[in-house]
Design a protein around this motif. Structure first.
Motif, PDB file in Angstrom:
ATOM      1  N   GLU A   1       0.901  -1.287   0.101  1.00  0.00           N
ATOM      2  CA  GLU A   1       0.035  -0.060   0.022  1.00  0.00           C
ATOM      3  C   GLU A   1       0.867   1.163   0.110  1.00  0.00           C
ATOM      4  O   GLU A   1       0.601   2.224  -0.783  1.00  0.00           O
ATOM      5  N   THR A   2       1.770   1.167   0.778  1.00  0.00           N
ATOM      6  CA  THR A   2       2.800   2.295   0.899  1.00  0.00           C
ATOM      7  C   THR A   2       3.897   1.869   1.689  1.00  0.00           C
ATOM      8  O   THR A   2       3.665   1.364   2.641  1.00  0.00           O
ATOM      9  N   SER A   3       5.378   2.529   1.126  1.00  0.00           N
ATOM     10  CA  SER A   3       6.427   1.888   2.061  1.00  0.00           C
ATOM     11  C   SER A   3       6.737   2.857   3.131  1.00  0.00           C
ATOM     12  O   SER A   3       7.619   2.647   3.961  1.00  0.00           O
ATOM     13  N   SER A   4       6.061   3.969   3.073  1.00  0.00           N
ATOM     14  CA  SER A   4       6.411   5.049   4.193  1.00  0.00           C
ATOM     15  C   SER A   4       5.885   4.936   5.273  1.00  0.00           C
ATOM     16  O   SER A   4       4.519   4.734   5.235  1.00  0.00           O
ATOM     17  N   PRO A   5       6.338   4.740   6.452  1.00  0.00           N
ATOM     18  CA  PRO A   5       5.723   4.422   7.903  1.00  0.00           C
ATOM     19  C   PRO A   5       4.745   5.576   8.034  1.00  0.00           C
ATOM     20  O   PRO A   5       3.632   5.284   8.499  1.00  0.00           O
ATOM     21  N   GLU A   6       5.122   6.873   7.810  1.00  0.00           N
ATOM     22  CA  GLU A   6       4.027   7.884   8.041  1.00  0.00           C
ATOM     23  C   GLU A   6       2.783   7.799   7.193  1.00  0.00           C
ATOM     24  O   GLU A   6       1.819   7.977   7.858  1.00  0.00           O
ATOM     25  N   HIS A   7       2.976   7.555   6.090  1.00  0.00           N
ATOM     26  CA  HIS A   7       2.064   7.605   4.958  1.00  0.00           C
ATOM     27  C   HIS A   7       1.116   6.233   5.391  1.00  0.00           C
ATOM     28  O   HIS A   7      -0.016   6.380   5.347  1.00  0.00           O
ATOM     29  N   TYR A   8       1.836   5.365   5.766  1.00  0.00           N
ATOM     30  CA  TYR A   8       1.135   4.024   6.233  1.00  0.00           C
ATOM     31  C   TYR A   8       0.073   4.469   7.327  1.00  0.00           C
ATOM     32  O   TYR A   8      -0.915   3.975   7.335  1.00  0.00           O
TER      33      TYR A   8
ATOM     34  N   ILE B   1       0.825  -0.754  -4.831  1.00  0.00           N
ATOM     35  CA  ILE B   1       0.091   0.270  -4.041  1.00  0.00           C
ATOM     36  C   ILE B   1      -1.038   0.869  -4.946  1.00  0.00           C
ATOM     37  O   ILE B   1      -1.278   0.473  -6.080  1.00  0.00           O
ATOM     38  N   MET B   2      -1.672   1.767  -4.152  1.00  0.00           N
ATOM     39  CA  MET B   2      -2.465   2.684  -4.835  1.00  0.00           C
ATOM     40  C   MET B   2      -2.200   3.912  -5.091  1.00  0.00           C
ATOM     41  O   MET B   2      -1.401   4.569  -4.379  1.00  0.00           O
ATOM     42  N   VAL B   3      -2.351   4.340  -6.506  1.00  0.00           N
ATOM     43  CA  VAL B   3      -1.719   5.661  -6.939  1.00  0.00           C
ATOM     44  C   VAL B   3      -2.678   6.700  -6.558  1.00  0.00           C
ATOM     45  O   VAL B   3      -4.035   6.668  -6.698  1.00  0.00           O
ATOM     46  N   GLY B   4      -2.096   7.896  -5.901  1.00  0.00           N
ATOM     47  CA  GLY B   4      -2.964   9.037  -5.671  1.00  0.00           C
ATOM     48  C   GLY B   4      -3.663   8.788  -4.549  1.00  0.00           C
ATOM     49  O   GLY B   4      -4.785   9.369  -4.143  1.00  0.00           O
ATOM     50  N   SER B   5      -3.399   8.026  -3.421  1.00  0.00           N
ATOM     51  CA  SER B   5      -4.184   7.651  -2.138  1.00  0.00           C
ATOM     52  C   SER B   5      -3.687   8.916  -1.364  1.00  0.00           C
ATOM     53  O   SER B   5      -2.828   9.636  -1.578  1.00  0.00           O
ATOM     54  N   PRO B   6      -4.872   9.293  -0.488  1.00  0.00           N
ATOM     55  CA  PRO B   6      -4.704  10.428   0.156  1.00  0.00           C
ATOM     56  C   PRO B   6      -3.423  10.693   1.125  1.00  0.00           C
ATOM     57  O   PRO B   6      -2.858   9.770   1.674  1.00  0.00           O
TER      58      PRO B   6
ATOM     59  N   GLU C   1       7.485  11.693  -2.665  1.00  0.00           N
ATOM     60  CA  GLU C   1       8.710  10.969  -1.954  1.00  0.00           C
ATOM     61  C   GLU C   1       8.222   9.418  -1.538  1.00  0.00           C
ATOM     62  O   GLU C   1       8.919   8.466  -1.602  1.00  0.00           O
ATOM     63  N   ASP C   2       6.975   9.494  -1.469  1.00  0.00           N
ATOM     64  CA  ASP C   2       6.554   8.113  -1.006  1.00  0.00           C
ATOM     65  C   ASP C   2       6.266   7.154  -2.066  1.00  0.00           C
ATOM     66  O   ASP C   2       6.708   5.965  -2.065  1.00  0.00           O
ATOM     67  N   ILE C   3       6.016   7.711  -3.315  1.00  0.00           N
ATOM     68  CA  ILE C   3       6.127   7.021  -4.386  1.00  0.00           C
ATOM     69  C   ILE C   3       7.392   6.739  -4.812  1.00  0.00           C
ATOM     70  O   ILE C   3       7.749   5.338  -5.103  1.00  0.00           O
TER      71      ILE C   3
END
Ligand code: SAM
Ligand code: SF4
Ligand code: FES
Length: 359
Positions: free
Chosen positions: A168-175, A206-211, A216-218
């Protein structure tokens, strides 16, 4: 520091080296012109055709339960959604769907659901081995969320071949922005590592354009995937669902999704890359465009028509009123219309056989 002066050079490097420095990747994704885009898609198609010879693999998707114990903020099946209609298919109904899929020519059956603890590991093993006994020439793919390594091992021993689990996203903050406390990227990655270690063909994505998603996340996701080397990558646009906390967020963009499909094809040349239902939902020709940008898998729906409109991850999902046979033939027509050919073989990752194509 960027190393290249034009995006065409960046694309050439990406095709040659299967990687690109972070700054160049950022520039490529942020400043793509129409000619750059055409060139990128052309490179991605050439690489895909080299390994897969214009074959597009069909996977028959059975969405067997809409119950979920989790509460992901983006998903219509989240447990807090009181308006969601819940259903479960029994093993006989699942076998009947798989039989129908087999008749229609599918040689991969994908079993997907919310995280529904009603199905014990024994139940899931019986379902997997039941399908394999009836159709030994079929691959079975599971997509039932986060489990222990022991559970994954049991499903594998029962005959499951592949597993889809998007990070879904590799970034802990975005997760944390997308999920409630208790769900962590650490456990998601643990699951992916276990699955690969056990011997599954593994899909992340991943989902592209998730809130809240940033460039950087991509970039983090691209480098994570480049290092993890999945056999499959599922990426599709985020689409809001009216009964979730993200009801009023924007959908992901078609173009961004296509750019990423093409970049992933160049980073992981042999990857199995679906043109997703979500892409077909935000653009009526989204799946065709996905294939022309380097995708090589489609997953028509095999769920019984009576439950299809209850597995609503997002608003406007296509194919909820169609029969399995209609989707099967619709996909064949769409794919041949753009010069590609539906393949009814298992469609394993082509690196399985010394770099050659396994048919
Ligand atoms: N429960 C399992 C899991 O989460 O891995 C499998 C089913 S889940 C519905 C499959 C995928 O649907 C998720 O990995 C997520 O990326 C996608 N999804 C959920 N909500 C979505 C939305 N609103 N827009 C686009 N994709 C969505
Ligand atoms: Fe459940 Fe999967 Fe939806 Fe999350 S994405 S709420 S785990 S079905
Ligand atoms: Fe379902 Fe076209 S794929 S109707």
């Amino acid at each position: 520091m960027a190393d290249y002066s034009s995006n065409l050079d960046r694309i050439d490097h990406l095709r040659r080296a299967h990687t690109l420095g972070r700054e160049d990747m950022r520039i490529l994704l942020e400043s793509m012109t129409d000619p750059d885009e055409e060139y990128l898609y052309k490179q991605a198609r050439e690489v895909c055709d080299h390994y897969y010879h214009k074959a597009v693999y069909l996977r028959g998707l059975i969405e067997f339960s809409s119950y979920c114990r989790n509460d992901c903020y983006y998903c219509g099946l989240r447990r807090s959604n009181r308006n969601a209609q819940r259903y479960r298919l029994g093993s006989d109904e699942i076998f009947a769907c798989a039989d129908q899929g087999y008749e229609l020519g599918f040689r991969t059956i994908v079993l997907q659901s919310g995280e529904d603890l009603h199905y014990s590991d024994d139940d899931l093993c019986r379902i997997v081995s039941g399908i394999k006994e009836r159709h030994p020439d079929c691959a079975v793919t599971l997509s039932v969320g986060e489990k222990s390594r022991e559970s994954y091992q049991r499903y594998f021993d029962a005959g499951a071949d592949r597993y889809l689990l998007r990070q879904e996203t590799s970034s802990p903050e975005h997760y944390r922005h997308l999920h409630p406390p208790g769900l962590t990227i650490g456990n998601r990655k643990r699951c992916l590592n276990d699955l690969k270690d056990i011997g599954y063909q593994v899909g992340c994505g991943i989902m592209v354009g998730s809130p809240g998603q940033t460039i950087e996340d991509i970039l983090e996701d691209l480098y994570y995937m480049s290092e993890f080397k999945p056999h499959m990558v599922g990426i599709g646009p985020f689409i809001p669902h009216r009964d979730t906390p993200f009801a009023h967020e924007k959908s992901g963009e078609v173009k961004d999704t296509l750019h990423l499909l093409a970049v992933i094809r160049l980073m992981l040349p042999m990857v199995l890359l679906p043109a997703t239902t979500a892409l077909g939902t935000i653009d009526p020709l989204g799946r065709e465009k996905g294939i022309l940008a380097g995708a090589n898998v489609v997953m028509p729906n095999l769920s019984p028509s009576g439950v299809r409109d209850k597995y609503l991850l997002y608003d406007g999902k296509i194919c909820t009123g169609d029969e399995a046979a209609e989707c099967r033939h619709c996909m064949e027509h769409r794919i041949s219309g753009i010069g590609y050919e539906v393949q009814v073989s298992r469609g394993d990752w082509c690196g399985m056989e010394n770099g050659g194509l396994k048919r």
